[in-house]
Design an enzyme around this catalytic site. Structure first.
Site, PDB file in Angstrom:
ATOM      1  N   GLU A 169      59.505  -6.062  15.203  1.00  0.00           N
ATOM      2  CA  GLU A 169      60.152  -7.330  15.985  1.00  0.00           C
ATOM      3  C   GLU A 169      61.225  -7.860  15.198  1.00  0.00           C
ATOM      4  OE1 GLU A 169      57.127  -9.674  17.458  1.00  0.00           O
ATOM      5  OE2 GLU A 169      56.055  -8.170  18.693  1.00  0.00           O
ATOM      6  N   GLU A 275      52.661   0.136  22.612  1.00  0.00           N
ATOM      7  CA  GLU A 275      51.606  -1.020  23.054  1.00  0.00           C
ATOM      8  C   GLU A 275      51.819  -1.274  24.644  1.00  0.00           C
ATOM      9  OE1 GLU A 275      52.438  -4.565  20.705  1.00  0.00           O
ATOM     10  OE2 GLU A 275      52.824  -3.265  18.887  1.00  0.00           O
TER      11      GLU A 275
HETATM   12  C1  XIL Z   1      48.456  -9.063  19.638  1.00  0.00           C
HETATM   13  C2  XIL Z   1      47.194  -9.016  19.703  1.00  0.00           C
HETATM   14  O1  XIL Z   1      46.591  -7.999  20.768  1.00  0.00           O
HETATM   15  C3  XIL Z   1      46.204 -10.225  19.861  1.00  0.00           C
HETATM   16  O2  XIL Z   1      44.653 -10.108  19.809  1.00  0.00           O
HETATM   17  C4  XIL Z   1      46.678 -11.097  18.697  1.00  0.00           C
HETATM   18  O3  XIL Z   1      46.125 -12.359  19.134  1.00  0.00           O
HETATM   19  C5  XIL Z   1      48.225 -11.390  18.840  1.00  0.00           C
HETATM   20  O4  XIL Z   1      48.814 -10.083  18.601  1.00  0.00           O
HETATM   21  N1  XIL Z   1      53.309  -7.326  19.749  1.00  0.00           N
HETATM   22  C6  XIL Z   1      52.595  -6.605  18.688  1.00  0.00           C
HETATM   23  C7  XIL Z   1      51.064  -6.950  18.434  1.00  0.00           C
HETATM   24  O5  XIL Z   1      53.042  -5.952  17.801  1.00  0.00           O
HETATM   25  O6  XIL Z   1      50.691  -6.658  17.302  1.00  0.00           O
HETATM   26  C8  XIL Z   1      50.491  -7.823  19.385  1.00  0.00           C
HETATM   27  O7  XIL Z   1      49.278  -7.887  19.210  1.00  0.00           O
HETATM   28  C9  XIL Z   1      51.135  -7.941  20.568  1.00  0.00           C
HETATM   29  C10 XIL Z   1      52.652  -8.085  20.762  1.00  0.00           C
END
Ligand code: XIL
Length: 396
Positions: A169, A275
């Site tokens: 990010e 994701e």
């Molecule tokens: C999220 C997790 O799923 C949650 O449990 C945590 O509270 C916050 O982070 N982008 C990413 C991930 O790269 O690491 C994030 O994961 C979601 C957004």
């Protein structure tokens, strides 16, 4: 129960109605099939009484979910336990406890592990950017800290973790670089530096750049234009990760992500969906993206499916993934991995993002970890076409 299932599955194979038992088997010739895993799916002891803030809100024993994880997914990613605030909470203090448990479990199940993530402004331990007196550190100190962080973690997981989200990010949705602490102190160099350190630490490991909103053309253009000259100069990078935290009905994701895959292919890199999830709930205030600090206030109106997802919505969900997978299949030579974020609806972070405490239906498995009808439909997509001249094909 289990025996009954196996018997049914065996019969289905014998009569030729099922061509694969799992997502990973169905897509073996297409891409790596993966899912994120949380610590309660790895080990029950960690769940009891845990008050870890990075939990994603679930604190019950979920180890039984691992059966579905191991059946359907050949690749796993830690949802939280390898993030800086967990693995390196203080300078010089590394805590590999949860990460090691995850890696051990995955390897015992014959799975591959991708690490998430090395350099990210979010869920980064606060000490990283300040000295003992709380003053912001110099560029030299930050570089040293990044190098130590990356070398220690990659050294620890050498031979076990096969790829890493090196930088997460770093871009805004308009394609400019995010003004994070890393950027503020080191400028844009922090990105190639992170890749260089990771490659030096372990030249055998795959290295990825990862970001959200990668369906947005402006953002993709920013990322592609940034990496193109670096790749020409030999930057060690394996793939670009497209997070894919989607909101049903928001935009034409299928078309937009196909364009993204092609834009990334134009700089010689494969894409990987890292994701994937899709919120089926009302979209608050035209929100998009996955900036974890963006939150909105709860209201019952924004949480309409507390007693279950209506059948027509489930069908829309299924159709969305069918269309999305068909697009991926058409572009399979540019797709390295297709990874879902959270196995099931019970533990999905989408119940709490971007509004806390809703009941969302963003994953492929229900709250009991049973596959939704979607899973079988996706498996069937890769089934061989019926042989010409057979009863079935003549019928048409
Ligand atoms: C999220 C997790 O799923 C949650 O449990 C945590 O509270 C916050 O982070 N982008 C990413 C991930 O790269 O690491 C994030 O994961 C979601 C957004």
């Amino acid at each position: 129960m289990r025996m009954k299932f196996n018997l049914l599955a065996l019969m289905a194979v014998l009569v030729g109605t099922v061509h694969a038992q799992s997502l990973q088997e169905a897509y073996r010739d297409y891409w790596r099939m993966g899912v994120s895993v949380n610590q309660w799916e790895v080990k029950a002891e960690e769940a009891v009484g845990s008050n870890l803030s990075y939990s994603g809100g679930v604190s019950a024993d979920q180890t039984s979910h691992y059966q579905a994880i191991a059946q359907h997914f050949g690749w796993v990613v830690p949802e939280n336990c390898m993030k800086c605030e967990v693995i390196h909470p203080q300078e010089g203090l590394y805590d590999f406890t949860l990460g090691d448990q995850l890696v051990e479990k995955a390897l015992a199940n014959g799975q591959h592990v991708v690490g998430h993530c090395l350099i990210w402004h979010s869920q980064c331990a606060p000490w990283f950017f300040v000295d003992d007196e709380g003053k912001q550190v110099s560029a030299e100190v930050l570089k040293k800290r990044m190098k130590d962080h990356i070398f220690t973690i990659l050294g620890h997981y050498k031979g076990k973790v096969e790829g890493w989200d090196v930088v997460n990010e770093a871009f805004n949705d308009d394609g400019t670089l995010r003004r994070s602490k890393f950027y503020e102190i080191l400028g844009e160099d922090f990105i190639p530096l992170a890749f260089q350190y990771a490659h030096e630490a372990d030249p055998t490991v795959e290295l990825y750049y990862n970001d959200y909103s990668m369906n947005k053309a402006q953002k993709v253009e920013g990322v592609v234009n940034f990496f193109r000259p670096l790749i020409a100069k030999g930057l060690p990078i394996t793939a670009i990760g497209l997070q894919g935290h989607l909101i049903y009905g928001d935009t034409d994701y299928v078309k937009e992500y196909e364009q993204t895959i092609q834009a990334i292919a134009s700089i010689g890199l494969p894409s990987q969906f890292t994701e994937l999830d899709i919120s089926m709930l009302p979209n608050p205030y035209g929100f998009s993206g996955a900036n974890v600090s963006d939150r909105f206030k709860y209201s019952e109106m924004m949480d309409p499916y507390r007693n279950g997802l209506p059948a027509d919505k489930q069908e829309q969900f299924d159709q969305f993934w069918i269309d999305f997978f068909k697009m991926l299949m058409a572009n399979k030579e540019h797709v390295l991995r297709v990874n879902f974020w959270c196995l099931n609806d019970a533990n999905s972070w989408r119940n709490d993002f971007p509004i806390k405490g809703r009941s969302d239906y963003a994953t492929l498995f229900d709250r009991q970890s049973q596959p939704k009808p979607t899973v079988q439909k996706l498996i069937q997509l890769t089934a061989p076409a019926p042989v010409a001249g057979s009863k079935k094909s003549r019928k048409k």
